[in-house]
Motif scaffolding. Structure first.
Motif, PDB file in Angstrom:
ATOM      1  N   ASP A 256      19.555 130.019  84.207  1.00 50.66           N
ATOM      2  CA  ASP A 256      19.164 129.990  85.519  1.00 50.66           C
ATOM      3  C   ASP A 256      18.024 128.890  85.543  1.00 50.66           C
ATOM      4  N   ASP A 257      16.862 129.090  84.761  1.00 47.69           N
ATOM      5  CA  ASP A 257      15.871 128.417  84.584  1.00 47.69           C
ATOM      6  C   ASP A 257      15.919 127.065  83.800  1.00 47.69           C
ATOM      7  N   ALA A 258      17.158 126.616  83.551  1.00 44.45           N
ATOM      8  CA  ALA A 258      17.645 125.464  82.778  1.00 44.45           C
ATOM      9  C   ALA A 258      16.655 124.883  81.379  1.00 44.45           C
ATOM     10  N   ARG A 259      16.165 126.059  80.856  1.00 43.97           N
ATOM     11  CA  ARG A 259      15.482 126.199  79.335  1.00 43.97           C
ATOM     12  C   ARG A 259      16.636 126.128  78.321  1.00 43.97           C
ATOM     13  N   LYS A 260      17.783 126.393  78.543  1.00 40.17           N
ATOM     14  CA  LYS A 260      18.696 126.596  77.353  1.00 40.17           C
ATOM     15  C   LYS A 260      20.231 126.486  77.880  1.00 40.17           C
ATOM     16  N   VAL A 261      20.832 125.691  76.960  1.00 38.58           N
ATOM     17  CA  VAL A 261      22.434 125.423  77.387  1.00 38.58           C
ATOM     18  C   VAL A 261      23.109 126.063  76.036  1.00 38.58           C
ATOM     19  N   SER A 262      24.236 126.845  75.980  1.00 42.71           N
ATOM     20  CA  SER A 262      24.971 127.045  74.964  1.00 42.71           C
ATOM     21  C   SER A 262      26.415 126.728  75.159  1.00 42.71           C
ATOM     22  N   MET A 263      27.029 125.873  74.290  1.00 44.39           N
ATOM     23  CA  MET A 263      28.331 125.517  74.264  1.00 44.39           C
ATOM     24  C   MET A 263      29.140 126.170  73.093  1.00 44.39           C
ATOM     25  N   LEU A 264      30.067 127.264  73.518  1.00 41.58           N
ATOM     26  CA  LEU A 264      30.643 127.979  72.628  1.00 41.58           C
ATOM     27  C   LEU A 264      32.152 127.797  72.678  1.00 41.58           C
ATOM     28  N   ARG A 265      32.676 127.356  71.437  1.00 42.32           N
ATOM     29  CA  ARG A 265      34.190 127.166  71.468  1.00 42.32           C
ATOM     30  C   ARG A 265      34.841 128.475  70.592  1.00 42.32           C
ATOM     31  N   PHE A 266      35.793 129.079  71.245  1.00 43.23           N
ATOM     32  CA  PHE A 266      36.585 130.053  70.524  1.00 43.23           C
ATOM     33  C   PHE A 266      38.020 129.793  70.412  1.00 43.23           C
ATOM     34  N   GLY A 267      38.701 130.088  69.156  1.00 43.24           N
ATOM     35  CA  GLY A 267      40.023 129.880  69.037  1.00 43.24           C
ATOM     36  C   GLY A 267      40.197 129.285  67.459  1.00 43.24           C
ATOM     37  N   LYS A 268      41.283 128.377  67.357  1.00 45.79           N
ATOM     38  CA  LYS A 268      41.445 127.766  65.859  1.00 45.79           C
ATOM     39  C   LYS A 268      40.233 127.029  65.416  1.00 45.79           C
ATOM     40  N   GLN A 269      39.305 126.450  66.040  1.00 49.95           N
ATOM     41  CA  GLN A 269      38.153 126.021  65.553  1.00 49.95           C
ATOM     42  C   GLN A 269      36.862 126.150  66.343  1.00 49.95           C
ATOM     43  N   THR A 270      36.196 127.161  65.786  1.00 49.84           N
ATOM     44  CA  THR A 270      35.189 127.824  66.694  1.00 49.84           C
ATOM     45  C   THR A 270      33.637 127.028  66.299  1.00 49.84           C
ATOM     46  N   SER A 271      32.921 126.882  67.302  1.00 46.25           N
ATOM     47  CA  SER A 271      31.528 126.203  67.191  1.00 46.25           C
ATOM     48  C   SER A 271      30.978 126.755  68.183  1.00 46.25           C
ATOM     49  N   GLN A 272      29.469 126.575  67.812  1.00 47.06           N
ATOM     50  CA  GLN A 272      28.423 126.946  68.681  1.00 47.06           C
ATOM     51  C   GLN A 272      27.175 125.976  68.684  1.00 47.06           C
ATOM     52  N   LEU A 273      27.238 125.414  69.716  1.00 47.57           N
ATOM     53  CA  LEU A 273      25.768 124.639  69.881  1.00 47.57           C
ATOM     54  C   LEU A 273      24.776 124.968  71.002  1.00 47.57           C
ATOM     55  N   VAL A 274      23.757 125.245  70.436  1.00 45.30           N
ATOM     56  CA  VAL A 274      22.384 125.816  71.304  1.00 45.30           C
ATOM     57  C   VAL A 274      21.500 124.532  71.389  1.00 45.30           C
ATOM     58  N   ILE A 275      21.461 124.255  72.734  1.00 41.91           N
ATOM     59  CA  ILE A 275      20.433 123.320  73.377  1.00 41.91           C
ATOM     60  C   ILE A 275      19.408 123.897  74.053  1.00 41.91           C
ATOM     61  N   GLU A 276      18.108 124.031  73.311  1.00 43.73           N
ATOM     62  CA  GLU A 276      17.185 124.471  73.946  1.00 43.73           C
ATOM     63  C   GLU A 276      15.734 123.816  74.085  1.00 43.73           C
ATOM     64  N   LYS A 277      15.035 123.592  75.271  1.00 42.40           N
ATOM     65  CA  LYS A 277      14.095 122.806  75.397  1.00 42.40           C
ATOM     66  C   LYS A 277      12.804 123.204  74.536  1.00 42.40           C
ATOM     67  N   GLY A 278      12.284 122.570  73.758  1.00 42.74           N
ATOM     68  CA  GLY A 278      11.182 122.686  72.745  1.00 42.74           C
ATOM     69  C   GLY A 278      11.395 123.406  71.546  1.00 42.74           C
ATOM     70  N   THR A 279      12.856 123.623  71.117  1.00 47.58           N
ATOM     71  CA  THR A 279      13.064 124.148  70.045  1.00 47.58           C
ATOM     72  C   THR A 279      14.364 123.377  69.396  1.00 47.58           C
ATOM     73  N   ARG A 280      14.317 123.252  67.885  1.00 46.34           N
ATOM     74  CA  ARG A 280      15.509 122.881  67.409  1.00 46.34           C
ATOM     75  C   ARG A 280      16.321 123.794  66.658  1.00 46.34           C
ATOM     76  N   HIS A 281      17.313 123.905  67.011  1.00 42.43           N
ATOM     77  CA  HIS A 281      18.604 124.695  66.428  1.00 42.43           C
ATOM     78  C   HIS A 281      19.335 124.224  65.577  1.00 42.43           C
ATOM     79  N   LEU A 282      19.849 125.041  64.435  1.00 37.69           N
ATOM     80  CA  LEU A 282      20.573 124.604  63.466  1.00 37.69           C
ATOM     81  C   LEU A 282      21.900 125.284  63.713  1.00 37.69           C
ATOM     82  N   CYS A 283      23.128 124.591  64.262  1.00 39.81           N
ATOM     83  CA  CYS A 283      24.171 125.186  64.526  1.00 39.81           C
ATOM     84  C   CYS A 283      25.188 124.981  63.594  1.00 39.81           C
TER      85      CYS A 283
END
Length: 145
Positions: A60-87
């Motif tokens: 709600d506060d637009a600090r974080k977006v997560s993109m999650l893909r489920f199925g044959k090819q799974t992935s997870q990208l976490v986009i967060e203000k002020g933080t570098r994530h290893l995805c």
């Protein structure tokens, strides 16, 4: 979940002075739960991820977006203000880890739909720049039949 929304996703990748844009229109769902909006849609052959379901979760506060893909090819990208994530990102050729850092996250979503826009940079984990990515998602409620 019923596919009561038309979801338009426009992704632009900027890399070494080149720009590549793809656009996808599909049906999906939009749910608000526990302080976040969830945009859910099925991938198609056009995206190369047929058989997968993608969930985009934005706080709600637009600090974080997560993109999650489920199925044959799974992935997870976490986009967060002020933080570098290893995805973890699954490709057709194997899995890779990418560093993800947010530039912008903005949304104007409610139960009728709206817009989500975010941009982020990707690096190889060794902190060498790969690309800047811009994502615009528009969610429009479909008329009741």
């Amino acid at each position: 979940m019923e596919d009561k929304y038309l979801i338009t996703i426009k992704g632009t990748m900027e890399q070494r002075g080149d720009t590549d844009t793809v656009e996808l229109m599909t049906r999906g769902s939009l749910v608000h739960k526990d302080g976040a909006y969830y945009i859910v849609y099925k991938e198609t052959e056009a995206t190369g991820y047929a058989g997968c379901t993608t969930t985009v979760k934005v706080a709600d506060d637009a600090r974080k977006v997560s993109m999650l893909r489920f199925g044959k090819q799974t992935s997870q990208l976490v986009i967060e203000k002020g933080t570098r994530h290893l995805c973890h990102y699954e490709t057709g050729y194997g899995a890779i880890s990418l560093g993800v850092s947010a530039d912008v996250i903005e949304h104007a979503l409610d139960e009728n739909g709206g817009k989500l826009q975010f941009s982020y940079t990707l690096d190889s984990g060794a902190e060498s720049f790969i690309s800047r990515n811009l994502v615009d998602i528009t969610v429009d409620k479909l008329p009741e039949s």
